[in-house]
Design a protein around this motif. Structure first.
Motif, short mmCIF file in Angstrom:
data_model
loop_
_atom_site.label_atom_id
_atom_site.label_comp_id
_atom_site.label_asym_id
_atom_site.label_seq_id
_atom_site.Cartn_x
_atom_site.Cartn_y
_atom_site.Cartn_z
N LYS A 199 -1.63 1.86 -10.54
CA LYS A 199 -2.59 2.57 -10.42
C LYS A 199 -1.28 2.96 -9.52
CE LYS A 199 -6.66 2.14 -11.97
NZ LYS A 199 -7.96 0.92 -12.21
N ILE A 200 -0.57 2.20 -8.50
CA ILE A 200 0.22 2.78 -7.10
C ILE A 200 0.92 4.27 -7.79
CG2 ILE A 200 1.69 1.77 -5.66
CD1 ILE A 200 0.60 -1.68 -6.36
N ASP A 201 1.69 4.78 -6.59
CA ASP A 201 1.95 5.77 -6.65
C ASP A 201 3.00 5.39 -5.81
OD1 ASP A 201 2.91 8.38 -6.34
OD2 ASP A 201 1.65 9.38 -5.09
N ILE A 202 4.21 5.21 -6.07
CA ILE A 202 5.81 4.51 -5.92
C ILE A 202 6.51 5.28 -4.90
CG2 ILE A 202 8.20 4.26 -6.79
CD1 ILE A 202 6.02 2.23 -8.08
N GLU A 203 6.02 6.88 -5.05
CA GLU A 203 6.64 7.79 -4.42
C GLU A 203 5.91 7.51 -3.31
OE1 GLU A 203 9.38 9.52 -4.57
OE2 GLU A 203 9.00 8.48 -6.70
N ALA A 204 4.84 7.76 -2.91
CA ALA A 204 3.44 7.66 -1.64
C ALA A 204 3.88 6.50 -0.83
CB ALA A 204 2.32 7.63 -1.79
N TYR A 205 4.50 5.39 -1.48
CA TYR A 205 4.44 4.37 -0.89
C TYR A 205 5.97 4.13 -0.22
CZ TYR A 205 6.25 -0.98 -1.47
OH TYR A 205 6.43 -2.74 -0.81
N LYS B 27 7.82 7.39 0.88
CA LYS B 27 7.77 7.90 1.97
C LYS B 27 6.67 6.88 2.65
CE LYS B 27 7.23 12.14 -0.46
NZ LYS B 27 6.01 13.40 -0.34
N GLU B 28 5.96 6.25 2.90
CA GLU B 28 5.11 4.90 4.30
C GLU B 28 6.30 4.20 4.47
OE1 GLU B 28 1.06 2.18 3.56
OE2 GLU B 28 1.13 3.68 2.20
N GLU C 79 -0.22 8.56 17.36
CA GLU C 79 -0.84 9.83 17.36
C GLU C 79 -0.29 10.13 15.58
OE1 GLU C 79 -2.11 12.84 18.90
OE2 GLU C 79 -2.77 10.49 20.53
N LYS C 80 1.26 10.40 15.66
CA LYS C 80 1.56 10.90 14.43
C LYS C 80 1.11 10.31 13.33
CE LYS C 80 5.90 10.88 14.38
NZ LYS C 80 7.62 10.13 14.29
N MET C 81 0.76 8.91 13.45
CA MET C 81 0.30 8.14 12.18
C MET C 81 -1.79 7.94 12.19
SD MET C 81 2.16 4.77 11.55
CE MET C 81 3.86 4.94 10.59
#
Length: 170
Positions: free
Chosen positions: A106-112, A114-115, A144-146
């Protein structure tokens, strides 16, 4: 039924399980007779031809008979309990691994990725700080950014010097 009416046992207690030694013996004996008759039949009809013999024999019955005998031997030699514990432990481990694998899928590799890249940039910025003032500015910019919540309003030093001000954590 006899145990229910004669001895007053509940239906649950009357249902035979593998824990009953007499049931296990009956199953072995019945399956053994089946396998013996099957072997005699296959031998007579094959006329000594080995291939025809194995085509005629009931392999599933023989497998079941072998399994029952091996289980009974393990029970009688007290091997069953340690093996059963290991089997149940492996089943629990397998279930935990299956659950973990489902979560991993279920883990979104691309989002991981980027994070992780964002965190690496923040760590690199922390390494560049030369003093506390620079580090404080980098931390506030990161908040602020996060979109991290700050439990104070405005400048931290001014907020803390105000005796009526409170930190609110959410």
């Amino acid at each position: 039924m006899r145990r229910y009416f004669q001895y007053g046992k509940t239906f649950k207690e009357c249902i035979p399980t593998q824990g009953h030694a007499d049931l296990r013996a009956m199953l072995i004996f019945g399956n053994g007779v089946l396998c013996m008759m099957d072997g005699i039949d296959a031998n007579v009809r094959s006329h000594g031809d080995f291939l025809v013999f194995f085509m005629r024999i009931n392999l599933i019955a023989w497998y079941r008979f072998t399994t029952l005998v091996l289980k009974e031997v393990c029970i009688r030699l007290k091997i069953k309990f340690s093996l059963q514990k290991y089997l149940e432990a492996y089943k629990r481990i397998n279930k935990a691994l299956q659950d973990y694998l489902e979560k991993l899928e279920k883990i979104d590799i691309e989002a991981y990725k980027k994070e992780t890249e964002e965190y690496n940039r923040v760590i690199a910025a922390f390494d560049q700080a030369k003093n506390n003032k620079d580090l404080n500015k980098i931390l506030l910019d990161t908040f602020e950014k996060m979109n991290y919540y700050k439990p104070w309003n405005g400048d931290f030093d001014e907020h803390m010097s105000n005796k009526n001000a409170t930190l609110i954590f959410k």
